[in-house]
Design a protein around this motif. Sequence first.
Motif, PDB file in Angstrom:
ATOM      1  N   HIS A   4      39.458  44.031  48.288  1.00  0.00           N
ATOM      2  CA  HIS A   4      39.629  43.941  46.838  1.00  0.00           C
ATOM      3  C   HIS A   4      38.701  44.943  46.146  1.00  0.00           C
ATOM      4  N   CYS A   5      39.045  45.277  44.908  1.00  0.00           N
ATOM      5  CA  CYS A   5      38.236  46.223  44.139  1.00  0.00           C
ATOM      6  C   CYS A   5      36.905  45.596  43.741  1.00  0.00           C
ATOM      7  N   HIS A  25      45.633  50.062  44.650  1.00  0.00           N
ATOM      8  CA  HIS A  25      45.336  48.692  45.085  1.00  0.00           C
ATOM      9  C   HIS A  25      45.675  47.682  43.990  1.00  0.00           C
ATOM     10  N   CYS A  29      48.008  44.500  44.429  1.00  0.00           N
ATOM     11  CA  CYS A  29      47.289  43.238  44.681  1.00  0.00           C
ATOM     12  C   CYS A  29      47.325  42.348  43.434  1.00  0.00           C
ATOM     13  N   CYS A  32      43.735  41.326  42.004  1.00  0.00           N
ATOM     14  CA  CYS A  32      43.017  42.373  41.273  1.00  0.00           C
ATOM     15  C   CYS A  32      43.718  42.710  39.958  1.00  0.00           C
TER      16      CYS A  32
HETATM   17 ZN   LIG Z   1      42.739  43.026  45.371  1.00  0.00          ZN
END
Ligand SMILES: [Zn+2]
Lengths: 160, 187
Positions: A4-5, A25, A29, A32
């Motif tokens: 994850h970021c 991402h 995702c 996120c």
């Molecule tokens: Zn993520």
Amino acid sequence: MTQHCTMEDLLAVRDGEGTAAARRHVDECPACRAEVDRLHQVAAALRALPVQRPPRDRWPELRAVAAGVGRRRRRWIATGWVSLAAAAALAVILGVRPGRWSGGQMAAQPVSLDSLVAASQQLQRGGASRDEVLRLWQQRVQLMNQLVNVHVTRAAYVGL
Amino acid sequence: MGPGVLTPTVGTVLDDLAIQRARAGDLDALERIYRAYEGTVYTLARRICRTAEDAEDVLQETFFEVCRSIGGFRGSGPGSLTAWIKRVASSKALMRIRREKYRETDELFEDGDAVARRDPDVALTLDLEQALARLPDRSRAVVWMHDVEGYTHEDIAEMMGMTVSFSKSQLARAHARLKTWLGEEHR
Ligand SMILES: [Zn+2]
């Protein structure tokens, strides 16, 4: 980006500055993406906080200061022009050739307040080329020097 | 007093003529500028500074400077006047954050998350305003300057005398803390 970021990445994406990997991402995702949406909402909520008002009115004190600034500015301008005018008038009355008391280094043309004003006004109007501005400045400095010289002359005449 | 820190009704109150008159030292025009911007400046100062007294000082210092320097202000229109006044106010408020006494307590805070230890029930009990006030000074300043006033990290770094990456990391830490303190309430 498989993880994850970070918060810094998410904020950068929110602000349109994220790296390509972070943006990709976030696109893929849901967690996120939800976080970026939440950060948008926090910023909007911060901007929507109410305006605050100072507990006391500060204008009366500021007004006194502002009045003082205005007076000083006007006095300075008035004093400046009066002394320039006086110097120029004296130069005309006495027929002073500026430069006589400075070892003959100065240009020997008589001081003209009008030409100083004209040079200053031309400078203030702007729009002149660089060379022109330089020439006008040099002219203005030269004229100012001559006026200062007249002051010295006057001081010498009255025995100061 | 409704919301809208960024959109004071300046445009309807001030015009170019008022700005010109203020530049010439007209006291009534200067007062109109003060009235139009006192809320904007005080709010900015109050969000950045720790105390109301500091914010009042920033308000006063900002308008001292406006009165002194408006003669040399070369922008036109309320938009550029707003930008100029906010810039002056931001610099004055951030100066206070840079002072030693602020920095020391900030570092204590950064060290061990003192607030969380001191007050374990803090999470989920704060509203946004309280949470913001609770942030370390520099984090709070960066959040406000960036997310509300719209300054870039480059601007903030310059005004605070810090690096761009420091500004970015302060923003991230601030949002991480706000998230914890606001809990799931704020969605
Ligand atoms: Zn993520």
